[in-house]
Design an enzyme around this catalytic site. Structure first.
Site, mmCIF file in Angstrom:
data_model
loop_
_atom_site.group_PDB
_atom_site.id
_atom_site.type_symbol
_atom_site.label_atom_id
_atom_site.label_comp_id
_atom_site.label_asym_id
_atom_site.label_seq_id
_atom_site.Cartn_x
_atom_site.Cartn_y
_atom_site.Cartn_z
ATOM 1 N N CYS A 263 0.607 -1.234 -0.023
ATOM 2 C CA CYS A 263 -0.110 0.153 0.007
ATOM 3 C C CYS A 263 0.956 1.396 -0.049
ATOM 4 O O CYS A 263 0.778 2.170 -0.958
ATOM 5 C CB CYS A 263 -0.941 -0.023 1.244
HETATM 6 P P1 NAD Z 1 -4.505 -8.900 -3.461
HETATM 7 O O1 NAD Z 1 -3.716 -8.937 -4.578
HETATM 8 O O2 NAD Z 1 -4.068 -9.823 -2.270
HETATM 9 O O3 NAD Z 1 -5.856 -9.653 -4.006
HETATM 10 C C1 NAD Z 1 -6.727 -9.414 -5.124
HETATM 11 C C2 NAD Z 1 -7.550 -10.636 -5.667
HETATM 12 O O4 NAD Z 1 -8.254 -10.098 -6.653
HETATM 13 C C3 NAD Z 1 -6.594 -11.703 -6.122
HETATM 14 O O5 NAD Z 1 -6.922 -12.943 -5.336
HETATM 15 C C4 NAD Z 1 -7.085 -11.879 -7.598
HETATM 16 O O6 NAD Z 1 -6.923 -13.310 -7.953
HETATM 17 C C5 NAD Z 1 -8.330 -11.394 -7.616
HETATM 18 N N1 NAD Z 1 -8.890 -10.880 -8.911
HETATM 19 C C6 NAD Z 1 -8.092 -10.114 -9.891
HETATM 20 N N2 NAD Z 1 -8.710 -9.608 -10.791
HETATM 21 C C7 NAD Z 1 -10.012 -10.520 -10.560
HETATM 22 C C8 NAD Z 1 -11.317 -10.449 -11.236
HETATM 23 N N3 NAD Z 1 -11.479 -9.687 -12.381
HETATM 24 N N4 NAD Z 1 -12.246 -11.032 -10.651
HETATM 25 C C9 NAD Z 1 -12.242 -11.511 -9.463
HETATM 26 N N5 NAD Z 1 -11.136 -11.704 -8.642
HETATM 27 C C10 NAD Z 1 -10.119 -10.997 -9.262
HETATM 28 O O7 NAD Z 1 -4.783 -7.569 -3.210
HETATM 29 P P2 NAD Z 1 -5.132 -6.782 -1.719
HETATM 30 O O8 NAD Z 1 -3.771 -6.727 -1.039
HETATM 31 O O9 NAD Z 1 -6.326 -7.577 -1.157
HETATM 32 O O10 NAD Z 1 -5.487 -5.205 -2.199
HETATM 33 C C11 NAD Z 1 -6.848 -5.104 -2.952
HETATM 34 C C12 NAD Z 1 -7.164 -3.698 -2.913
HETATM 35 O O11 NAD Z 1 -7.238 -3.197 -1.499
HETATM 36 C C13 NAD Z 1 -6.186 -2.859 -3.604
HETATM 37 O O12 NAD Z 1 -6.525 -1.725 -4.184
HETATM 38 C C14 NAD Z 1 -5.244 -2.386 -2.326
HETATM 39 O O13 NAD Z 1 -4.527 -1.094 -2.437
HETATM 40 C C15 NAD Z 1 -6.180 -2.029 -1.388
HETATM 41 N N6 NAD Z 1 -5.755 -1.951 0.077
HETATM 42 C C16 NAD Z 1 -5.283 -3.208 0.377
HETATM 43 C C17 NAD Z 1 -4.777 -3.328 1.935
HETATM 44 C C18 NAD Z 1 -3.739 -4.501 2.371
HETATM 45 O O14 NAD Z 1 -3.212 -4.184 3.344
HETATM 46 N N7 NAD Z 1 -3.280 -5.564 1.487
HETATM 47 C C19 NAD Z 1 -5.107 -2.405 2.742
HETATM 48 C C20 NAD Z 1 -6.224 -1.507 2.338
HETATM 49 C C21 NAD Z 1 -6.483 -1.351 0.896
#
Ligand code: NAD
Length: 429
Positions: A263
């Site tokens: 992030c």
């Molecule tokens: P991640 O990469 O862990 O997970 C994303 C998931 O989405 C994956 O499992 C992927 O296979 C799936 N995916 C991708 N395209 C898809 C589709 N078309 N249909 C269905 N599934 C699909 O990402 P994350 O760390 O969970 O982050 C997600 C969002 O949340 C980002 O924008 C990030 O900036 C935000 N965020 C993350 C955190 C954190 O601590 N990781 C905290 C706050 C906000």
């Protein structure tokens, strides 16, 4: 309530299990068949404290699938897919747009009013100008009339994600229209957290401003730490003295080798890129980013000052993940640290309680140590890059550490104890 969550990563899966635990029926939609298989078998595909137990407890209320059809019967659908950085620092919203397209196809078929909630971190105006147009075009329906839209940024921290989600300091609801905001607020009622209702772009900006500020706090204390180092002052005592002031606060004043993770690096770069694209020069954000990118090099400088050339020297890096309590390696500071050590000609062994095997896939020419003992015994220089509690054991490894160089990049160890057995130094202390 029936809920769908698109994306079962760190944010999506935590969102899903926490709402399931609150009694809702949740469909986890992902494109990764291995993740789907694991979730349905009650096995978390990611490491997060308490997740295995909560997933097992709620297996009856969670179903993972690759089929988006569940959205048409869901009252609320969260989009939680990744928004990684492009090479120029802007965010890649391809996954969000594909999810919106798939959601739009289901909205077209829906017989009742469902709400699409953007939880992925997207820059201001993305929901209004990119996501809603896709939803409306694909569904042939109108936002605010036929379906609802909200932007609900997520603030959980990896390593304490479930606790954070269950006890949110604030829930920000950016709403396209009042009806959508009311429905999302009622879903969150049982969490008893303060709710802030805004328009869509304000909600998007709150997320970037929060992460930008936290990153700035880290780069600021690292800069103070670098100055303290030259003056022979303990930056941690300085931070303690600063933290009593409620305007400053005691959190996030831990000087070290910089911030990593999925992030802060991505979000600071995205906000800087956005600012430049609208004609504003974000001097503070760029300094925050620049300071962070340099900070791990302080570790190399100290090691070289103590040990001379690193050519052929055996160096252990303790910690691969970007912080303790997660298996996430994204933008971990250990990666540029190890790269620089390899460039200096060092032979690098890495030990991490969770993320060791995965870092080997990124940096092939390293050895993965089997245990902390193995890492310490087989190397002459030890660098502590992540604050895993297990590394505290170093304080008791007197015989194994005698005469070795130990440099700490995350404040964890008792300096007096360490100095009595080895050549010990911290990056900013
Ligand atoms: P991640 O990469 O862990 O997970 C994303 C998931 O989405 C994956 O499992 C992927 O296979 C799936 N995916 C991708 N395209 C898809 C589709 N078309 N249909 C269905 N599934 C699909 O990402 P994350 O760390 O969970 O982050 C997600 C969002 O949340 C980002 O924008 C990030 O900036 C935000 N965020 C993350 C955190 C954190 O601590 N990781 C905290 C706050 C906000």
């Amino acid at each position: 309530m029936k809920i769908s969550v698109i994306g079962s990563g760190y944010v999506g899966l935590i969102t899903a299990v926490c709402f399931a635990d609150a009694g809702h029926s949740v469909s986890c939609i992902d494109i990764d068949s291995e993740k789907i298989r694991k979730i349905n078998a009650g096995i978390p595909p990611i490491y997060e404290e308490g997740l295995a137990e909560l997933l097992e407890k709620n297996t009856g209320r969670i179903k993972a699938t690759s089929d988006y059809a569940a959205i048409k019967d869901s009252e609320i659908t969260f989009i939680c897919v990744g928004t990684p950085s492009n090479a120029d620092g802007s965010i890649n919203i391809d996954y969000v747009l594909e999810s919106s397209k798939q959601a739009g196809l289901q909205v077209k078929e829906a017989s009742s009013y469902g709400i699409i909630v953007v939880k992925s971190t997207v820059v201001p105006k993305t929901t209004e100008e990119k996501i809603i147009p896709v939803l409306e075009k694909i569904s042939g329906r109108k936002a605010g009339k036929d379906f609802g839209v909200c932007m609900n940024p997520e603030f959980l921290k990896q390593g304490s994600a479930i606790r954070d989600f269950m006890n949110q300091e604030r829930i920000v609801i950016g709403e396209h229209d009042r009806k959508s905001g009311d429905a999302l607020e009622s879903l969150y009622k049982s969490f008893n957290s303060p709710v802030l209702r805004t328009d869509l772009r304000t909600a998007e900006m709150i997320k970037y401003a929060s992460n930008g500020f936290l990153a700035a706090k880290i780069s600021f204390i690292n800069e103070v730490g670098n100055i303290c180092k030259r003056l022979g002052i303990n930056a941690y005592k300085v931070a303690e003295g600063m933290g009593y002031d409620p305007r400053i606060g005691k959190h996030f004043l831990e000087a070290g080798i910089g911030y990593g993770g999925s992030c802060f690096p991505k979000d600071t770069k995205a906000l800087s890129h956005l600012a430049k694209s609208i004609g504003y020069d974000p001097k503070i954000l760029d300094a925050v980013i620049g300071t962070n990118e340099e900070q791990h090099k302080k570790m190399i400088e100290i090691i070289k000052r103590k040990s001379g050339s690193l050519k052929g020297r055996r160096v252990a890096v303790l910690g691969a993940t970007f912080k303790k309590g997660t298996d996430d390696l994204r933008d971990s500071r250990s990666i540029p640290l190890i790269r620089d050590l390899l460039d200096e000609g060092a032979e690098v062994s890495v030990f991490d309680p969770i993320g060791g095997a995965a870092i080997k896939n990124i940096l092939g020419s390293i050895r993965i140590a089997e245990s902390l003992e193995d890492a310490v015994n087989s190397n002459e220089i030890i660098s502590v890059a992540t604050n895993w509690d297990e590394f505290k054991k170093l304080e008791d490894m007197k015989e194994q550490l005698r005469g070795k160089v130990v440099v700490e990049g995350r404040r964890l160890l008792d300096a007096e104890k360490m100095k009595s057995v080895c050549d010990f130094e911290g990056v900013c202390w």
